[in-house]
Structure formats: structure tokens, C-alpha cells
Motif scaffolding. Structure first.
Motif, PDB file in Angstrom:
ATOM      1  N   SER A 437      39.026 -33.031 -79.480  1.00  0.00           N
ATOM      2  CA  SER A 437      37.905 -33.585 -78.718  1.00  0.00           C
ATOM      3  C   SER A 437      36.961 -32.471 -78.287  1.00  0.00           C
ATOM      4  N   PRO A 438      35.707 -32.820 -77.929  1.00  0.00           N
ATOM      5  CA  PRO A 438      34.774 -31.801 -77.408  1.00  0.00           C
ATOM      6  C   PRO A 438      35.335 -31.083 -76.182  1.00  0.00           C
ATOM      7  N   LEU A 439      36.059 -31.813 -75.318  1.00  0.00           N
ATOM      8  CA  LEU A 439      36.636 -31.166 -74.149  1.00  0.00           C
ATOM      9  C   LEU A 439      37.662 -30.122 -74.562  1.00  0.00           C
ATOM     10  N   GLN A 440      38.535 -30.460 -75.513  1.00  0.00           N
ATOM     11  CA  GLN A 440      39.526 -29.489 -75.990  1.00  0.00           C
ATOM     12  C   GLN A 440      38.848 -28.262 -76.582  1.00  0.00           C
ATOM     13  N   MET A 441      37.833 -28.487 -77.405  1.00  0.00           N
ATOM     14  CA  MET A 441      37.131 -27.374 -78.046  1.00  0.00           C
ATOM     15  C   MET A 441      36.461 -26.474 -77.006  1.00  0.00           C
ATOM     16  N   ASN A 442      35.838 -27.088 -75.984  1.00  0.00           N
ATOM     17  CA  ASN A 442      35.159 -26.303 -74.950  1.00  0.00           C
ATOM     18  C   ASN A 442      36.148 -25.480 -74.139  1.00  0.00           C
ATOM     19  N   LEU A 443      37.304 -26.070 -73.831  1.00  0.00           N
ATOM     20  CA  LEU A 443      38.308 -25.321 -73.088  1.00  0.00           C
ATOM     21  C   LEU A 443      38.820 -24.129 -73.892  1.00  0.00           C
ATOM     22  N   MET A 444      39.061 -24.332 -75.178  1.00  0.00           N
ATOM     23  CA  MET A 444      39.535 -23.234 -76.029  1.00  0.00           C
ATOM     24  C   MET A 444      38.488 -22.130 -76.133  1.00  0.00           C
ATOM     25  N   ASP A 445      37.220 -22.525 -76.300  1.00  0.00           N
ATOM     26  CA  ASP A 445      36.143 -21.531 -76.372  1.00  0.00           C
ATOM     27  C   ASP A 445      36.041 -20.741 -75.062  1.00  0.00           C
ATOM     28  N   SER A 446      36.234 -21.429 -73.944  1.00  0.00           N
ATOM     29  CA  SER A 446      36.156 -20.753 -72.644  1.00  0.00           C
ATOM     30  C   SER A 446      37.289 -19.748 -72.481  1.00  0.00           C
ATOM     31  N   ILE A 447      38.478 -20.126 -72.916  1.00  0.00           N
ATOM     32  CA  ILE A 447      39.614 -19.206 -72.833  1.00  0.00           C
ATOM     33  C   ILE A 447      39.367 -17.978 -73.701  1.00  0.00           C
ATOM     34  N   LYS A 448      38.854 -18.190 -74.897  1.00  0.00           N
ATOM     35  CA  LYS A 448      38.584 -17.047 -75.783  1.00  0.00           C
ATOM     36  C   LYS A 448      37.571 -16.092 -75.148  1.00  0.00           C
ATOM     37  N   LYS A 449      36.558 -16.632 -74.481  1.00  0.00           N
ATOM     38  CA  LYS A 449      35.537 -15.774 -73.876  1.00  0.00           C
ATOM     39  C   LYS A 449      36.110 -14.898 -72.776  1.00  0.00           C
ATOM     40  N   VAL A 450      37.152 -15.376 -72.092  1.00  0.00           N
ATOM     41  CA  VAL A 450      37.788 -14.555 -71.062  1.00  0.00           C
ATOM     42  C   VAL A 450      38.458 -13.339 -71.694  1.00  0.00           C
ATOM     43  N   PHE A 451      39.161 -13.555 -72.790  1.00  0.00           N
ATOM     44  CA  PHE A 451      39.849 -12.464 -73.473  1.00  0.00           C
ATOM     45  C   PHE A 451      38.898 -11.617 -74.310  1.00  0.00           C
ATOM     46  N   ASP A 452      37.921 -12.244 -74.927  1.00  0.00           N
ATOM     47  CA  ASP A 452      37.087 -11.606 -75.955  1.00  0.00           C
ATOM     48  C   ASP A 452      35.634 -12.011 -75.742  1.00  0.00           C
ATOM     49  N   PRO A 453      34.987 -11.492 -74.708  1.00  0.00           N
ATOM     50  CA  PRO A 453      33.646 -11.974 -74.348  1.00  0.00           C
ATOM     51  C   PRO A 453      32.594 -11.770 -75.426  1.00  0.00           C
ATOM     52  N   HIS A 454      32.790 -10.779 -76.293  1.00  0.00           N
ATOM     53  CA  HIS A 454      31.789 -10.521 -77.336  1.00  0.00           C
ATOM     54  C   HIS A 454      32.195 -11.063 -78.701  1.00  0.00           C
ATOM     55  N   ASN A 455      33.289 -11.830 -78.737  1.00  0.00           N
ATOM     56  CA  ASN A 455      33.733 -12.516 -79.953  1.00  0.00           C
ATOM     57  C   ASN A 455      33.888 -11.564 -81.135  1.00  0.00           C
ATOM     58  N   ILE A 456      34.572 -10.453 -80.891  1.00  0.00           N
ATOM     59  CA  ILE A 456      34.786  -9.516 -82.008  1.00  0.00           C
ATOM     60  C   ILE A 456      36.098  -9.769 -82.730  1.00  0.00           C
ATOM     61  N   MET A 457      37.004 -10.560 -82.125  1.00  0.00           N
ATOM     62  CA  MET A 457      38.340 -10.755 -82.697  1.00  0.00           C
ATOM     63  C   MET A 457      38.359 -11.927 -83.683  1.00  0.00           C
ATOM     64  N   ASN A 458      38.534 -11.602 -84.954  1.00  0.00           N
ATOM     65  CA  ASN A 458      38.654 -12.595 -86.021  1.00  0.00           C
ATOM     66  C   ASN A 458      37.569 -13.666 -85.949  1.00  0.00           C
ATOM     67  N   PRO A 459      36.311 -13.262 -85.908  1.00  0.00           N
ATOM     68  CA  PRO A 459      35.232 -14.259 -85.843  1.00  0.00           C
ATOM     69  C   PRO A 459      35.064 -15.002 -87.171  1.00  0.00           C
ATOM     70  N   GLY A 460      34.443 -16.169 -87.095  1.00  0.00           N
ATOM     71  CA  GLY A 460      34.149 -16.945 -88.296  1.00  0.00           C
ATOM     72  C   GLY A 460      35.226 -17.908 -88.697  1.00  0.00           C
ATOM     73  N   LYS A 461      36.233 -18.100 -87.833  1.00  0.00           N
ATOM     74  CA  LYS A 461      37.355 -18.988 -88.174  1.00  0.00           C
ATOM     75  C   LYS A 461      37.397 -20.186 -87.238  1.00  0.00           C
ATOM     76  N   GLY A 462      38.029 -21.264 -87.721  1.00  0.00           N
ATOM     77  CA  GLY A 462      38.225 -22.426 -86.880  1.00  0.00           C
ATOM     78  C   GLY A 462      39.453 -22.263 -86.007  1.00  0.00           C
ATOM     79  N   TRP A 463      39.537 -23.105 -84.977  1.00  0.00           N
ATOM     80  CA  TRP A 463      40.720 -23.089 -84.139  1.00  0.00           C
ATOM     81  C   TRP A 463      41.927 -23.617 -84.922  1.00  0.00           C
TER      82      TRP A 463
END
Length: 463
Positions: A437-463
Motif C-alpha cells: 500500500s502507499p502507506l507501507q511504501m511511505n513508511l519504508m521510504d521514511s525509514i531508509k531516509k533515517v539510515f541513508d539520507p542521501h540514498n547512496i546505498m543500493n539505489p535504483g532497486k525496489g523494496w
């Protein structure tokens, strides 16, 4: 939108060569090619490959990469089938295979502490020397690494009884973008303080940081095991077999399924296999435990299957057990006897829906004029679906990918998932929003930003 560096500069190359001397830093195009793909056969060239030997090197690398906005792709043995290790945005591939030391195997705490690059089967063998057992058993166990298994939350043959990799990880050390070192968990087998950061990393596919040390749970080595290969005259009877065994009170260590096309592919090898020629489907069980317990479970299992009228029953112990499992291990190479290419996917559905999923996958193949081969972990509803085709025929390739889409939607319609153990990576990325769901996707994206704010870790992939 993250803005990455467009390529490596001379300053970047000097930094990497200084931090990773000699052949621990690869920059020449011909040296980079082996790191451009994984078992998915998706491909993209990295800008550099480095091979750290210490955590301190990983710290310095991720501190620098975060500052320079350089994509970083952790990599182990490249056995993943969905393109998770493919460096889609260029950047730096970090091969963890030189960090392969077993730090400790403790028969009192029942834990092993290891670096991520150790081959899983090698860790299991060292544990067995102390009569200890690390159960996770992906099909690639002899070539994949513990770190890769954790990053992908690998499942495998014994998941029906012992669970998947996440059920065995007690602690980890990981370096985050920016160079901070996270240590979570440890040797305690129970810990409910705070959020479970360990499970965030298990299955994160290198999108949060790079693991440099892990602590896994062990159990006593089972005294013995036995395997039973059962042939059935029709598909439905075989698929009902797993339920009959569970209802009889037997929880096998493994419960594998093979359909008619799978058996045909194996038989084309010319070697005799221990299953009746009239069998159109088969189940393969393994039970383990004490000598008396295993003998009793074999009797219960075969008795439970008797009403389904199997056409053959082969029981193996010791060397005979390995001969039985050679049938299962030979499936992947045997599939190419059907057609020269395959789209290899995995889906997972509730156990009661497995018959509908397998029959539906066969029907989808027929609709697209292709042969679909199904096998896998029947005990937990995880089915491997191989869509056989000719990669040199454009119409075949297009049909195979349309069939893949239909099979994914079939799995979701049956209350299942587009992946039980392979992950999503590149090959399934477009389907993730259809399942989550959009809510699940948004929560996952938010968690990733805490760990990796500049999205350098394995970018370009789906969850």
C-alpha cells in the motif's frame, strides 16, 4: 531527487586506491565486468570495485561516499536472482568476500560470531565439528555467503521446520552512510528492549548500510535424518500430500515439490532416478532428530500418504539419502533441457492455495504458448516458477515476460506475494506498488531516509 556524482574523478580514484591498495581496488573496465551482474543476468557497469578487509576501511569508505554522493553497492557472491547486486547507477561495488573470518563458535552460548563473507556451508561445517547446527539452507548454500543470506533474508529447503535466515540472527555490526557504526543485539537469545533494528537489516538488501559482523543462533546437531521421495500419478494428489503429512502430526525439516515438467527435465539427463516412470509429480521430504524419532516420523509420513495412492516410495538414509536429494539439486541445470532459456521467479501463497497457484501457472504458460515448470518449497507455500523459452526468439521473450506478469498477479489474487525468498531488486520492482500500500511504501521510504539520507546505498532497486 538525489543528485549523484556523474563518474569517478581522478581524486576519487586516488582516494579509493589509497584506502584499498593493490588488487583490493579495481578500476580497469575488464576487471569490473564480473561485478556488473548477478544470477538475474541483469547488467550495469560499476565505476570501481573495492575489497575491504577491515571494518575501519568500510567506515572510511562510507564517510567519503556519503560526502561525495557516490552510489554504493554491497556485494557477496552474486547468487541473487532479481538483480539486487547490480550497480544500476554506476558507483562503487563493495565486495565483502575478504571479510570471511569466523570469530567464534561457542557451544555454551550456542552462537557463532562471523564476518559476512564466510560461505554459509563453510560456517555450517565448522559448527558441525562442535556438534552444533546452523539451519538456514538456501539452495545456494555451498556458494552463497552468510552476509548475502542475511541481506536477502534467504529461505531455502529447511524453512518449513526451521524458519528463514531472520529467525537465526541475534546481533550485528553495520556501518551506516556517513561512517557511523551500529551495533545491535548480541549473544542473548531473548531481547525485547527497543525497536528491532536487527530485523530491519535482515532482508534490507544493502539499502541501509554494510554489515561487518554478525552473531547467529545455533542449536544442537540432530542425531540423524532420513529422506522420503514419493511419486504420484497426478498433480493434485501430490499437492494434497503435504497437508496430509502435517495433519498426521509430522513437521518435516524439508518438504519439496516437483511437477511433471520438472520430472521430465530431470529424466532427460539419462540417469536413473529413484522414482516411478509413471509419476507425474513428486514430493521429497526430510525428517531429522533422534534415531527413534526419525524412524517413527518416517512411518507416520508414509502412512499419511498411503490414502493418496503414491506410485512409488523411496526411503533413503546415509549415502542413499544424498542420492535422493541429487534429484532436487539437479532441477536448475535440468530445466534447460526443456528450452534454452528461462525466466526464474518465485512466488509464495497460503498453503491451501498451492494447488490453485501451480495449476494457474501451468495454464498461464499454455495461454502464452510456453512451458512453465514448477517446483519448490511446498511445505511453506513458496513455489519456484520457471518460464521456459528461447531467448533468441523475440516473440518468446515477450511472451515469457507477459507470463511472468500474469503469474505475479495470480499470486496476489490468491492472497500471496510476488516473492517468498528472492526479493524484488530490479526484476520485480515495478510490481512492488501493486502488492504494498502507499502507506507501507511511505513508511519504508521514511525509514531508509533515517539510515541513508542521501540514498547512496543500493539505489535504483525496489523494496
Amino acid at each position: 531527487m538525489t543528485t549523484y556524482a556523474e563518474s569517478l574523478t581522478r581524486a576519487h580514484e586516488r582516494f579509493l586506491s589509497g584506502l584499498f591498495p593493490g588488487d583490493d581496488c579495481l578500476l580497469a573496465p575488464e576487471a569490473l565486468v564480473p561485478f556488473s551482474a548477478d544470477a538475474s543476468q541483469e547488467r550495469a557497469m560499476p565505476w570501481a570495485v573495492v575489497r575491504p578487509e577491515t571494518r575501519e576501511q568500510v567506515e572510511e569508505l562510507l564517510r567519503w561516499a556519503d560526502t561525495e554522493r557516490l552510489p554504493v553497492y554491497g556485494r557477496a557472491r552474486g547468487t541473487g536472482r532479481v538483480g539486487n547486486a547490480v550497480p544500476t547507477c554506476g558507483g562503487v561495488v563493495v565486495s565483502m568476500l575478504k571479510m570471511d573470518a569466523i570469530i567464534d563458535i561457542d557451544e555454551n552460548d550456542f552462537v557463532a560470531v562471523t564476518q559476512p563473507g564466510i560461505i554459509t556451508a563453510a560456517l555450517q561445517a565448522k559448527c558441525a565439528e562442535k556438534n552444533l547446527f546452523y539451519p538456514p539452507d538456501p539452495a545456494s548454500v555451498r556458494i552463497s555467503s552468510v552476509g548475502g543470506n542475511i541481506a536477502t533474508c534467504a529461505g531455502g529447503l529447511k524453512a518449513v521446520k526451521y524458519g528463514v535466515t531472520r529467525d537465526w540472527v541475534l546481533g550485528l555490526e553495520a556501518v551506516l552512510p556517513g561512517g557511523d557504526v551500529l551495533r545491535a543485539g548480541g549473544r542473548s537469545h531473548k531481547d525485547v528492549v527497543g525497536l528491532d533494528l536487527i530485523r530491519l537489516f535482515v532482508g534490507s538488501n544493502g539499502k541501509l548500510g554494510l554489515m561487518t559482523e554478525v552473531t547467529v543462533k545455533l542449536i544442537p546437531m540432530p542425531e540423524t535424518s532420513a529422506s522420503v521421495l514419493v511419486g504420484f500419478g497426478d498433480l493434485r494428489s501430490s499437492l494434497q500430500g503435504a497437508g496430509a503429512v502435517f495433519r498426521a502430526g509430522v513437521l518435516p525439516a524439508a518438504c519439496e515439490f516437483m511437477d511433471k515438467v520438472t520430472l521430465e527435465a530431470v529424466r532427460r539427463g539419462g540417469e536413473a532416478i529413484p522414482i516411478a516412470p509413471s509419476a507425474e509429480a513428486a514430493l521429497l521430504f526430510r525428517v531429522d532428530g533422534t534415531e527413534q524419532g526419525v524412524a517413527a516420523e518416517v512411518r507416520q509420513l508414509t502412512s499419511a500418504l498411503s490414502p493418496l495412492r503414491p506410485v512409488s516410495v523411496e526411503i533413503g538414509r546415509g549415502a542413499d539419502e544424498e542420492r535422493i536429494w541429487d534429484v532436487r539439486r539437479g532441477i536448475s541445470p535440468a530445466a534447460f533441457r526443456i528450452r534454452p532459456n528461462k525466466v526464474s521467479e518465485d512466488i509464495s501463497v497460503p498453503r491451501s492455495m498451492v494447488p490453485d497457484a501451480v495449476e494457474g501457472a501451468h495454464a498461464i504458460g499454455k495461454k502464452h504458448g510456453l512451458t512453465v515448470l514448477c517446483f519448490g518449497h511446498l511445505g511453506d507455500g513458496n513455489i519456484h516458477v520457471n518460464i521456459m523459452h528461447d531467448g533468441d526468439v523475440e516473440a518468446d521473450v515477450l511472451a515469457a515476460h507477459r507470463a511472468k506478469d500474469d503469474i505475479f498477479r495470480l499470486a496476489m489474487t490468491l492472497g500471496g506475494t510476488i516473492s517468498g525468498e528472492h526479493g524484488t531488486g530490479l526484476t520485480k520492482a515495478s510490481f512492488v506498488p501493486e502488492q504494498l500500500s502507499p502507506l507501507q511504501m511511505n513508511l519504508m521510504d521514511s525509514i531508509k531516509k533515517v539510515f541513508d539520507p542521501h540514498n547512496i546505498m543500493n539505489p535504483g532497486k525496489g523494496w
